[in-house]
Design an enzyme around this catalytic site. Structure first.
Site, mmCIF file in Angstrom:
data_model
loop_
_atom_site.group_PDB
_atom_site.id
_atom_site.type_symbol
_atom_site.label_atom_id
_atom_site.label_comp_id
_atom_site.label_asym_id
_atom_site.label_seq_id
_atom_site.Cartn_x
_atom_site.Cartn_y
_atom_site.Cartn_z
ATOM 1 N N CYS A 242 0.910 -1.165 0.103
ATOM 2 C CA CYS A 242 0.116 0.030 0.090
ATOM 3 C C CYS A 242 0.767 1.075 -0.039
ATOM 4 O O CYS A 242 1.502 1.649 1.085
ATOM 5 C CB CYS A 242 -0.949 -0.028 1.121
ATOM 6 S SG CYS A 242 -1.798 1.606 1.353
ATOM 7 N N CYS B 44 -0.362 3.879 2.544
ATOM 8 C CA CYS B 44 0.010 3.633 3.980
ATOM 9 C C CYS B 44 1.553 4.066 4.268
ATOM 10 O O CYS B 44 1.819 4.261 5.339
ATOM 11 C CB CYS B 44 0.226 2.062 3.939
ATOM 12 S SG CYS B 44 -1.574 1.376 3.767
#
Length: 301
Positions: free
Chosen positions: A39, A42
């Protein structure tokens, strides 16, 4: 969470969640980030959360992470559909969805609001409860005139909480009362920018300014006053000399005299000096309250 028909790995994941996240949330505010190694957002958010969590650790904030690929059962229980997802948990329950906040300032503001509403226990609260009576003791000893003992008390509290402006302010005023203005100046110069406007620090600076007034022979100025009661330059010099010698009653009388005769003289220099003395004394000081009433009577009647 139900444990029937679970694998050993799932039971272990749930036990770890209870131990590492639910238990700390019973007293602290847990910021729980759901993330994944693949991600990109993230990876951008994580260092921001790390920074905020470090800043708020003393306030009871704890940062935890769950990898949705490694702990699928936990992610499923929270019905995570995308990452990053960030929740705030307190006493085992989600209390806020922080996913929308992606900047340090926004996250900090959200945490401030939560901390103001929830009974989160923290190191900062414990320390505050411990030092508040010690600060009161130091102030009482200083008010009683034992500057050396007061400085010792405030120095010990300063070791416990070196960034506390109330402690620094008390220590500064104590060392000033000991006759150590240079030491007081060093303490004030070391203050961080965030604390400079704190009332305890502005009071301490005012006390240093008052204590730094030059000691002088005022015989010549007294003679000038006798010849001309409106010689405000001479009267201000007398007030400054009295401040330097610790005669605040005499200094206040001279300054009130100037204000009564000409409040606007020298761009309000006498009023500014008197207000500086009052700030140094503190708003709770009975002498200060009396002088403020007299000043108000001169200015507003």
């Amino acid at each position: 969470m139900a444990s029937l028909a679970m694998s050993d790995a799932e039971r272990e994941a749930i036990a770890g969640f209870e131990r590492d996240i639910i238990t700390p949330s019973m007293t602290g505010l847990v910021v729980l980030q759901f993330t994944a190694t693949w991600c990109g957002p993230c990876k951008q958010l994580s260092p921001i959360l790390d920074k905020v969590a470090a800043d708020y650790a003393a306030k009871g904030v704890i940062l935890k992470r769950i990898d949705v690929d490694e702990d699928k059962i936990i992610a499923a229980q929270f019905r995570i559909q995308s990452v990053p997802t960030v929740y705030a948990l307190f006493q085992g329950q989600p209390v806020a969805d922080l996913t929308q906040f992606r900047t340090e300032a926004a996250i900090a503001k959200a945490l401030d609001q939560l901390l103001a509403q929830l009974p989160v226990k923290s190191e900062a609260q414990d320390l505050k409860a411990e030092i508040e009576p010690l600060i009161a003791m130091g102030e009482q000893v200083l008010a009683e005139g034992d500057a050396t003992r007061a400085a010792g008390i405030f120095a010990q509290i300063h070791d416990m909480d070196p960034a506390n402006p109330e402690v620094i302010g008390g220590l500064v005023r104590a060392v000033i009362a000991e006759g150590k203005p240079d030491e007081a100046r060093i303490l004030l110069d070391a203050i961080d920018q965030q604390s400079t406007a704190h009332p305890a620090i502005t009071r301490a600076r005012a006390a240093l300014e008052v204590a730094s007034a030059p000691v002088a022979d005022i015989a010549a100025e007294q003679a000038r006053i006798a010849a001309d009661p409106d010689d405000h330059d001479a009267r201000l010099a007398i007030a400054n000399a009295m401040m330097a010698s610790g005669n605040r009653d005499g200094a206040a009388e001279e300054l009130l005299n100037i204000i009564g005769r000409d409040p606007a003289w020298n761009e309000g220099a006498a009023k500014a000096r008197l207000l500086q003395m009052l700030e140094a004394a503190g708003y709770a000081d009975p002498w200060g309250r009396s002088i403020r009433r007299r000043l108000s009577a001169l200015l507003f009647t």
